[in-house]
Design a protein around this motif. Structure first.
Motif, PDB file in Angstrom:
ATOM      1  N   ASP A  55     -97.144 -87.297 -31.366  1.00 43.68           N
ATOM      2  CA  ASP A  55     -95.735 -87.600 -31.603  1.00 43.68           C
ATOM      3  C   ASP A  55     -95.398 -89.055 -31.305  1.00 43.68           C
ATOM      4  O   ASP A  55     -94.453 -89.601 -31.872  1.00 43.68           O
ATOM      5  CB  ASP A  55     -94.859 -86.703 -30.722  1.00 43.68           C
ATOM      6  CG  ASP A  55     -95.095 -85.236 -31.001  1.00 43.68           C
ATOM      7  OD1 ASP A  55     -94.679 -84.765 -32.072  1.00 43.68           O
ATOM      8  OD2 ASP A  55     -95.711 -84.559 -30.157  1.00 43.68           O
ATOM      9  N   GLY A  56     -96.138 -89.677 -30.379  1.00 44.61           N
ATOM     10  CA  GLY A  56     -95.830 -91.048 -29.997  1.00 44.61           C
ATOM     11  C   GLY A  56     -97.070 -91.779 -29.527  1.00 44.61           C
ATOM     12  O   GLY A  56     -98.073 -91.178 -29.136  1.00 44.61           O
ATOM     13  N   PHE A  57     -96.976 -93.119 -29.572  1.00 41.20           N
ATOM     14  CA  PHE A  57     -97.990 -93.998 -29.005  1.00 41.20           C
ATOM     15  C   PHE A  57     -97.301 -94.907 -28.002  1.00 41.20           C
ATOM     16  O   PHE A  57     -96.283 -95.523 -28.313  1.00 41.20           O
ATOM     17  CB  PHE A  57     -98.665 -94.843 -30.088  1.00 41.20           C
ATOM     18  CG  PHE A  57     -99.643 -95.850 -29.535  1.00 41.20           C
ATOM     19  CD1 PHE A  57    -100.902 -95.456 -29.119  1.00 41.20           C
ATOM     20  CD2 PHE A  57     -99.285 -97.189 -29.423  1.00 41.20           C
ATOM     21  CE1 PHE A  57    -101.801 -96.381 -28.598  1.00 41.20           C
ATOM     22  CE2 PHE A  57    -100.177 -98.123 -28.905  1.00 41.20           C
ATOM     23  CZ  PHE A  57    -101.442 -97.710 -28.494  1.00 41.20           C
ATOM     24  N   ALA A  58     -97.849 -94.979 -26.783  1.00 41.95           N
ATOM     25  CA  ALA A  58     -97.213 -95.743 -25.709  1.00 41.95           C
ATOM     26  C   ALA A  58     -98.140 -96.866 -25.255  1.00 41.95           C
ATOM     27  O   ALA A  58     -99.331 -96.639 -25.021  1.00 41.95           O
ATOM     28  CB  ALA A  58     -96.883 -94.823 -24.529  1.00 41.95           C
ATOM     29  N   PHE A  59     -97.559 -98.066 -25.112  1.00 43.49           N
ATOM     30  CA  PHE A  59     -98.312 -99.238 -24.682  1.00 43.49           C
ATOM     31  C   PHE A  59     -97.586 -99.869 -23.504  1.00 43.49           C
ATOM     32  O   PHE A  59     -96.385-100.114 -23.558  1.00 43.49           O
ATOM     33  CB  PHE A  59     -98.417-100.238 -25.839  1.00 43.49           C
ATOM     34  CG  PHE A  59     -99.236-101.466 -25.514  1.00 43.49           C
ATOM     35  CD1 PHE A  59    -100.605-101.365 -25.315  1.00 43.49           C
ATOM     36  CD2 PHE A  59     -98.641-102.705 -25.417  1.00 43.49           C
ATOM     37  CE1 PHE A  59    -101.367-102.495 -25.035  1.00 43.49           C
ATOM     38  CE2 PHE A  59     -99.391-103.839 -25.136  1.00 43.49           C
ATOM     39  CZ  PHE A  59    -100.763-103.734 -24.940  1.00 43.49           C
ATOM     40  N   GLY A  60     -98.335-100.121 -22.423  1.00 46.02           N
ATOM     41  CA  GLY A  60     -97.726-100.579 -21.187  1.00 46.02           C
ATOM     42  C   GLY A  60     -97.406-102.064 -21.183  1.00 46.02           C
ATOM     43  O   GLY A  60     -97.690-102.788 -22.136  1.00 46.02           O
ATOM     44  N   VAL A 106     -94.496 -99.430 -19.045  1.00 44.72           N
ATOM     45  CA  VAL A 106     -93.064 -99.547 -19.238  1.00 44.72           C
ATOM     46  C   VAL A 106     -92.719-100.981 -19.595  1.00 44.72           C
ATOM     47  O   VAL A 106     -93.534-101.881 -19.416  1.00 44.72           O
ATOM     48  CB  VAL A 106     -92.282 -99.170 -17.951  1.00 44.72           C
ATOM     49  CG1 VAL A 106     -92.558 -97.737 -17.547  1.00 44.72           C
ATOM     50  CG2 VAL A 106     -92.627-100.107 -16.790  1.00 44.72           C
ATOM     51  N   THR A 107     -91.487-101.193 -20.092  1.00 44.31           N
ATOM     52  CA  THR A 107     -90.926-102.529 -20.185  1.00 44.31           C
ATOM     53  C   THR A 107     -90.431-102.924 -18.797  1.00 44.31           C
ATOM     54  O   THR A 107     -89.568-102.252 -18.231  1.00 44.31           O
ATOM     55  CB  THR A 107     -89.752-102.553 -21.182  1.00 44.31           C
ATOM     56  OG1 THR A 107     -90.253-102.273 -22.482  1.00 44.31           O
ATOM     57  CG2 THR A 107     -89.060-103.904 -21.177  1.00 44.31           C
ATOM     58  N   LEU A 146     -87.816 -96.947 -25.830  1.00 47.41           N
ATOM     59  CA  LEU A 146     -88.039 -97.844 -24.698  1.00 47.41           C
ATOM     60  C   LEU A 146     -88.172 -97.051 -23.409  1.00 47.41           C
ATOM     61  O   LEU A 146     -87.428 -96.105 -23.167  1.00 47.41           O
ATOM     62  CB  LEU A 146     -86.871 -98.826 -24.565  1.00 47.41           C
ATOM     63  CG  LEU A 146     -86.911-100.018 -25.513  1.00 47.41           C
ATOM     64  CD1 LEU A 146     -85.548-100.710 -25.530  1.00 47.41           C
ATOM     65  CD2 LEU A 146     -87.989-101.001 -25.105  1.00 47.41           C
ATOM     66  N   MET A 147     -89.126 -97.466 -22.593  1.00 41.94           N
ATOM     67  CA  MET A 147     -89.261 -96.938 -21.245  1.00 41.94           C
ATOM     68  C   MET A 147     -89.224 -98.142 -20.304  1.00 41.94           C
ATOM     69  O   MET A 147     -90.019 -99.069 -20.456  1.00 41.94           O
ATOM     70  CB  MET A 147     -90.577 -96.182 -21.091  1.00 41.94           C
ATOM     71  CG  MET A 147     -90.682 -95.325 -19.847  1.00 41.94           C
ATOM     72  SD  MET A 147     -92.345 -94.589 -19.688  1.00 41.94           S
ATOM     73  CE  MET A 147     -92.518 -93.730 -21.258  1.00 41.94           C
ATOM     74  N   VAL A 205     -83.468 -94.928 -24.089  1.00 40.53           N
ATOM     75  CA  VAL A 205     -84.182 -95.595 -23.006  1.00 40.53           C
ATOM     76  C   VAL A 205     -84.573 -94.560 -21.959  1.00 40.53           C
ATOM     77  O   VAL A 205     -83.719 -93.863 -21.398  1.00 40.53           O
ATOM     78  CB  VAL A 205     -83.323 -96.702 -22.358  1.00 40.53           C
ATOM     79  CG1 VAL A 205     -84.063 -97.327 -21.179  1.00 40.53           C
ATOM     80  CG2 VAL A 205     -82.972 -97.772 -23.388  1.00 40.53           C
ATOM     81  N   TRP A 206     -85.880 -94.469 -21.695  1.00 41.70           N
ATOM     82  CA  TRP A 206     -86.420 -93.665 -20.613  1.00 41.70           C
ATOM     83  C   TRP A 206     -86.578 -94.546 -19.383  1.00 41.70           C
ATOM     84  O   TRP A 206     -86.738 -95.762 -19.493  1.00 41.70           O
ATOM     85  CB  TRP A 206     -87.799 -93.113 -20.979  1.00 41.70           C
ATOM     86  CG  TRP A 206     -87.857 -92.240 -22.186  1.00 41.70           C
ATOM     87  CD1 TRP A 206     -87.660 -92.615 -23.489  1.00 41.70           C
ATOM     88  CD2 TRP A 206     -88.175 -90.850 -22.220  1.00 41.70           C
ATOM     89  NE1 TRP A 206     -87.830 -91.547 -24.328  1.00 41.70           N
ATOM     90  CE2 TRP A 206     -88.150 -90.449 -23.578  1.00 41.70           C
ATOM     91  CE3 TRP A 206     -88.495 -89.914 -21.238  1.00 41.70           C
ATOM     92  CZ2 TRP A 206     -88.425 -89.141 -23.967  1.00 41.70           C
ATOM     93  CZ3 TRP A 206     -88.774 -88.609 -21.623  1.00 41.70           C
ATOM     94  CH2 TRP A 206     -88.729 -88.224 -22.976  1.00 41.70           C
TER      95      TRP A 206
END
Length: 351
Positions: A43-48, A80-81, A108-109, A175-176
């Protein structure tokens, strides 16, 4: 349940061979992992975002923009951002641009960040990072919602009827708030009715469960409907094979190399053996049914609707990694999607 493939962009020698890929090769691997995640149905791709060794993740908007150009469906998360380090206006400009380039797929996290480089590079210290994170977010969320903003604070110049462009495609972007140990981050999420993402990686489940309990308590304190609270959680590693014995045998040298690396650098691992990690940590190593059962146990404590798993091979061969992710999508994800209800992600475009 929804599933993210996540990477922090580590730049480390291969845990078994000692080979160190060039930064260029590592970025290509990271982007390829995002393309594979979409292909397989994540469902998603997350990059730190990190600003020191051993990471290559100082610029999530650039990396995720490249991923956006190569994908069509998958949601794009930051993880996270580090808003405490950034000018909220400049961060808004970058991420609003990314929101358009991705067709409204941005999630956004945010978090305060960690590490000594923050003080050295950005002059952000432990004494002021919480205040910077809170103040930055309060301006940041207004920029997503208001066409012109008048604002003043401690850490950047004031704004007077400022128009910040481009206006985003999603109005507003979701925003998370990412948190490993911080009650301040949890309280900020609850106050504004935002979702929480628990790191859930380093320790046993108990401290993370306590933070999630506190989030739900503060959520109600601020007058929100308890049913609206939304939680995601991480995992400390993933490898599945049809037989659990094969998964453990293959993953053991990778885990042992990770423990040796931490000890070499003067760090005491929380889990010294793979057996202990499988029993007490969030690592997902074993057969599909073992992993399904474990996610259920964690869900009983956290009530999370979103889970991230390792996006990259992390010492596995490319064939092993792909086969494991395919097994996740064919035998693990369908069961968890059916048994743990989750709210849909946004579909992109204006709200």
């Amino acid at each position: 349940m929804k599933f993210l493939a996540m990477t922090l962009g580590f730049h480390l020698p291969h845990p078994l061979t000692g080979e160190l890929r060039s930064p260029t090769e590592r970025f290509r691997e990271i982007v390829a992992s995002a393309v594979l995640a979409e292909e397989l149905g994540f469902d998603g791709f997350a990059f730190g975002e990190r600003h020191e060794r051993p990471f290559l993740s100082s610029s999530p908007p650039v990396v995720l923009s490249h991923v956006a150009a190569l994908t069509r469906r998958i949601r794009l998360f930051t993880a996270v951002t580090t808003l405490s380090l950034l000018d909220p206006v400049r961060a808004f400009e970058d991420y609003s641009t990314l929101d358009h380039l991705s067709g409204g797929r941005l999630e956004l996290m945010i978090g305060k960040g960690n590490g000594t480089a923050q003080a050295e590079l950005f002059h952000v210290t432990g004494e002021d990072q919480w205040d910077r994170n809170r103040e930055g977010y309060e301006l940041f969320r207004r920029l997503w919602r208001e066409d012109r903003v008048t604002w003043s604070g401690r850490f950047r110049p004031p704004l007077a009827e400022a128009e910040v462009l481009p206006r985003p495609l999603q109005r507003p972007v979701r925003v998370w708030h990412g948190s490993a140990t911080s009650r301040e981050s949890v309280d900020l999420a609850a106050r504004y009715g935002d979702p929480l993402f628990s790191a859930n990686v380093t320790n046993p489940v108990e401290p993370y469960a306590e933070l999630v309990r506190y989030y739900r308590e503060r959520w109600e304190h601020y007058g929100h409907d308890p049913a609206g609270a939304l939680v995601g959680a991480g995992s400390a590693g993933y490898y599945a094979t049809p037989r659990s014995q094969d998964a453990v045998e293959t993953y053991r040298p990778i885990f042992d190399a990770r423990v040796a690396f931490l000890e070499k650098h003067g760090l005491d691992p929380v889990f010294h053996t793979l057996e202990d990690a499988v029993e007490r940590s969030s690592i997902l190593v074993g057969s599909p049914q073992q992993i399904i059962d474990k996610v259920h146990r964690y869900h009983e404590r956290l009530g999370h609707e979103v889970l991230h798993v390792q996006a990259e091979a992390d010492g596995l061969t490319g064939a092993q990694h792909r086969a494991s992710l395919e097994l996740f999508q064919s035998e693990i994800a369908p069961v968890l999607r059916a048994e743990i209800p989750s709210r849909p992600f946004p579909t992109g475009g204006p709200a």
